[in-house]
Design an enzyme around this catalytic site. Structure first.
Site, PDB file in Angstrom:
ATOM      1  N   CYS A 159      30.389 -15.119   6.047  1.00 11.31           N
ATOM      2  CA  CYS A 159      29.386 -14.060   5.922  1.00 11.31           C
ATOM      3  C   CYS A 159      29.723 -12.797   6.700  1.00 11.31           C
ATOM      4  O   CYS A 159      29.055 -11.772   6.536  1.00 11.31           O
ATOM      5  CB  CYS A 159      28.030 -14.584   6.369  1.00 11.31           C
ATOM      6  SG  CYS A 159      27.660 -16.243   5.759  1.00 11.31           S
ATOM      7  N   HIS A 290      21.759  -8.825  10.121  1.00 11.39           N
ATOM      8  CA  HIS A 290      22.290  -9.929   9.318  1.00 11.39           C
ATOM      9  C   HIS A 290      21.141 -10.619   8.594  1.00 11.39           C
ATOM     10  O   HIS A 290      21.230 -10.908   7.409  1.00 11.39           O
ATOM     11  CB  HIS A 290      23.040 -10.904  10.219  1.00 11.39           C
ATOM     12  CG  HIS A 290      23.818 -11.932   9.465  1.00 11.39           C
ATOM     13  ND1 HIS A 290      24.837 -11.609   8.600  1.00 11.39           N
ATOM     14  CD2 HIS A 290      23.716 -13.291   9.440  1.00 11.39           C
ATOM     15  CE1 HIS A 290      25.337 -12.720   8.071  1.00 11.39           C
ATOM     16  NE2 HIS A 290      24.684 -13.747   8.556  1.00 11.39           N
ATOM     17  N   HIS A 340      21.861 -13.083  -0.211  1.00  9.86           N
ATOM     18  CA  HIS A 340      22.989 -13.153   0.725  1.00  9.86           C
ATOM     19  C   HIS A 340      24.274 -13.150  -0.097  1.00  9.86           C
ATOM     20  O   HIS A 340      24.634 -14.152  -0.710  1.00  9.86           O
ATOM     21  CB  HIS A 340      22.889 -14.415   1.565  1.00  9.86           C
ATOM     22  CG  HIS A 340      23.837 -14.442   2.724  1.00  9.86           C
ATOM     23  ND1 HIS A 340      24.946 -13.624   2.807  1.00  9.86           N
ATOM     24  CD2 HIS A 340      23.859 -15.193   3.854  1.00  9.86           C
ATOM     25  CE1 HIS A 340      25.589 -13.866   3.928  1.00  9.86           C
ATOM     26  NE2 HIS A 340      24.948 -14.810   4.587  1.00  9.86           N
TER      27      HIS A 340
END
Length: 636
Positions: A159, A290, A340
């Site tokens: 990520c 995030h 995401h």
């Protein structure tokens, strides 16, 4: 002055193509949300089948792999924009840094299934060529004649991949290693990955609600974005979209999937980005978070943001007064809108922050509900006009990897550090692992080691052998870069076999983290407290040399004083068959691992060999860790 200036970009997300992919609402508007119930994930039997899919039509000819198509779409837009603002750019020295979490996973799913069903060699070969992590990267570059660019790397950093890619691009420009950088990331939604996140209880049952009471996770999204970066003093008249003025990276070294609940690791990355830019916290008006909307991540991130910005108004001069009177920084949780997007998350979120800076609009959060007092954040329900001079982009990933970027709307006045010499302190080579000896060397319980995959055990064994040479204390606080050839392909096959046999709802949650190529770096970081930058790389079978080059780059640029370089191959049956099917049966693939310790030149009389941050990477030579062994032999 030497900010890295973004002069062109291309993007794809569930919100659309180009600027639509990261658009900021006008003043008074709420945040658009593209997350919905996903038919494919529902058919697979997942209980939480929510995702954000990019448009079917991407503006490029569709191919056999969706991830490749997404990356091609973003690259196509960026290159077209470059033709307008920087004619003749193809004659310049180009560097390419692109990140991903799952690469060619969609094709890999089909390859694993076909192999298990006994498909013929021809059918398997057609799939095998696109089943690697690096296949979309190389196929997309080849489509635009960029596949032989000497300075290119593929970050397999989950990520945080594209945030790290942009940071690495900044370092290349600082060192004058190239004239122009193409940086970014990509990922497609796959059942393989969605099932793993659901098994870890990280996905939402409805909508993503970062920083809110009762938040239950994120939804996956698909997307890609690429930005073109040049140095401030080499703009050649091109308009500037945003400036990358600072970069920082760190590792939690606490847990392979759960964040450090104190937020200290992420805070260190953010502080390093601010220090790199010479930018006071008082001037940060926007934090691109995030924000996965999982209970632990948001609480951790909230603490990290508080620690980073606690000195607003506590600095000298006019900035102190501005910081004291200014409202708290707005936190933007973009994942609640586009899902995401894994390897594309950092770059898409950075572009959304850049759009906010350009428009002087503080963006709204898509989530609703009561703010969690354990995860406080300044969120807006609707977009507000606000003068913004900078934004701090934060990213976190599997393996405890953290990265941060400082983005500014005008020149920061940043001056990069002078590049340092890099030397090799020591190296170790192992050909296997023994649980008993490894438990004794690392202090990790034997039963926990037994639950790790073969690749992680080999990596730990190599780093343990390195620690035996230099002392574990010398490794402490170093960073680590893992270099891959075929990465976790055999582990992925084992994980996917259970998915096919029992269904997506019944995958093994303890095995899913090991399917990330970044897991090997994370496990070694935990065992030896390697709290510097960490990630994995692999643009081909010589990925070990990419790791060596990247680690040397970070030391030369003062992002770390010491770095561990690690390459490991478990040479399982799937890796061997894939290598043969892709036309390289003559190339040796062996089980084993190599670990190196690099450091800044100690400045004493020790005769240590120097490591060139611009060393060439040969993907046509020895495979995996064998490439590092050859390099050691040639530079003895």
């Amino acid at each position: 002055m030497s900010d890295a200036c973004v002069i062109a970009s291309g993007a794809v997300s569930a919100l659309g193509l180009g600027p639509l992919a990261y658009r900021v609402p006008r003043a008074g508007e709420p945040a658009p949300v593209a997350i919905a119930r996903d038919a494919e994930l529902a058919r697979a039997g997942l209980l939480r089948p929510f995702a954000a899919r990019a448009p079917a039509e991407l503006g490029v000819a569709p191919g056999a792999d969706r991830a490749t198509d997404l990356l091609k779409a973003a690259l196509s837009q960026t290159l077209a924009a470059l033709e307008g603002v920087r004619p003749g750019f193809r004659g310049e020295r180009i560097g390419i840094a692109l990140g991903t979490s799952s690469g060619g996973m969609l094709t890999a799913e089909r390859f694993f299934a076909a192999r298990a069903e006994g498909a013929d060699a021809g059918s398997l070969a057609a799939l095998a060529s696109r089943a690697t992590y690096f296949a979309p990267f190389n196929d997309a570059l080849a489509a635009f004649g960029l596949d032989r660019t000497p300075l290119r790397t593929h970050l397999l950093a989950a990520c945080a991949a594209s945030t790290l890619a942009i940071g690495l691009g900044l370092r290349w420009l600082d060192r004058d290693a190239c004239d122009l950088v193409l940086a970014g990331g990509y990922d497609a939604v796959s059942v393989f990955v969605a099932a793993g996140f659901e098994a870890l209880r990280a996905t939402t049952a409805s909508t993503s609600r970062p920083f809110r009471v009762g938040r239950d996770g994120m939804a996956l999204g698909e997307g890609a974005a690429v930005v073109a970066l040049v140095r401030e003093d080499r703009l050649r008249g091109a308009p500037v979209i945003v400036r990358v003025a600072g970069f920082g990276a760190s590792t939690d070294a606490v847990h392979i999937t759960a964040p450090d609940r104190t937020g200290s690791g992420l805070a260190r990355a953010g502080a390093a980005a601010l220090a790199d830019a010479g930018w006071p916290a008082s001037r940060v008006g926007l934090v691109s978070a995030h924000a996965t909307a999982t209970p632990y991540n948001d609480a951790m991130e909230s603490r990290a943001i508080a620690a980073l910005l606690s000195q607003r108004g506590a600095v000298e001069g006019s900035d102190a007064l501005a910081g004291a009177d200014a409202p708290p920084p707005v936190v933007h949780p973009f994942k609640a809108q586009i899902g995401h997007t894994l390897g594309a998350a950092g770059v898409l979120e950075a572009l959304a922050a850049a759009a906010a800076l350009e428009a002087s609009i503080a963006p709204p959060a898509a989530s609703e509900g009561e703010l969690d007092p354990d995860a406080p954040a300044h969120l807006l329900e609707r977009a507000e006009p606000r003068p913004l001079s900078s934004a701090l982009k934060l990213s976190a990933a599997f393996g405890g990897a953290n990265a941060a970027l400082l983005l500014t709307s005008s020149a920061s006045g940043r001056r990069p550090r002078r590049p340092r010499a890099v030397v090799l302190r020591a190296h170790a080579h192992v050909t296997g692992s023994d649980l008993g000896r490894l438990a004794e060397a690392t202090g990790i319980a034997r039963d926990r080691l037994a639950r790790l995959d073969a690749l992680c055990r080999l990596g730990l064994t190599a780093v343990a052998a390195l620690a035996a040479i230099v002392g574990a204390e010398r490794l402490r606080a170093a960073g680590i870069v893992a270099g891959h050839a075929l990465a976790t392909i055999d582990t992925n096959d084992v994980y996917d076999a259970r998915r096919r046999a029992r269904g997506a709802r019944f995958v093994e949650p303890r095995l899913f983290p090991a399917t990330s190529p970044n897991a090997i770096a994370g496990e070694c970081a935990i065992a030896y407290q390697l709290t510097g930058p960490s990630f994995a790389v692999g643009a081909g079978l010589g990925g070990a040399l990419e790791a060596l080059r990247a680690a040397a780059d970070l030391i030369a640029s003062s992002d770390a004083d010491r770095m561990v370089v690690l390459a490991a191959d478990d040479a399982g049956p799937v890796a061997r068959e894939l290598l043969g099917l892709t036309g390289a049966p003559h190339r040796a693939l062996a089980s084993g691992a190599v670990a190196l310790l690099l450091q800044a030149d100690p400045g004493d009389e020790e005769r240590l060999r120097k490591v060139d941050p611009d060393l060439p990477v040969d993907h046509d030579g020895p495979v995996g860790h064998l490439a590092l062994l050859r390099w050691l032999e040639e530079h003895a």
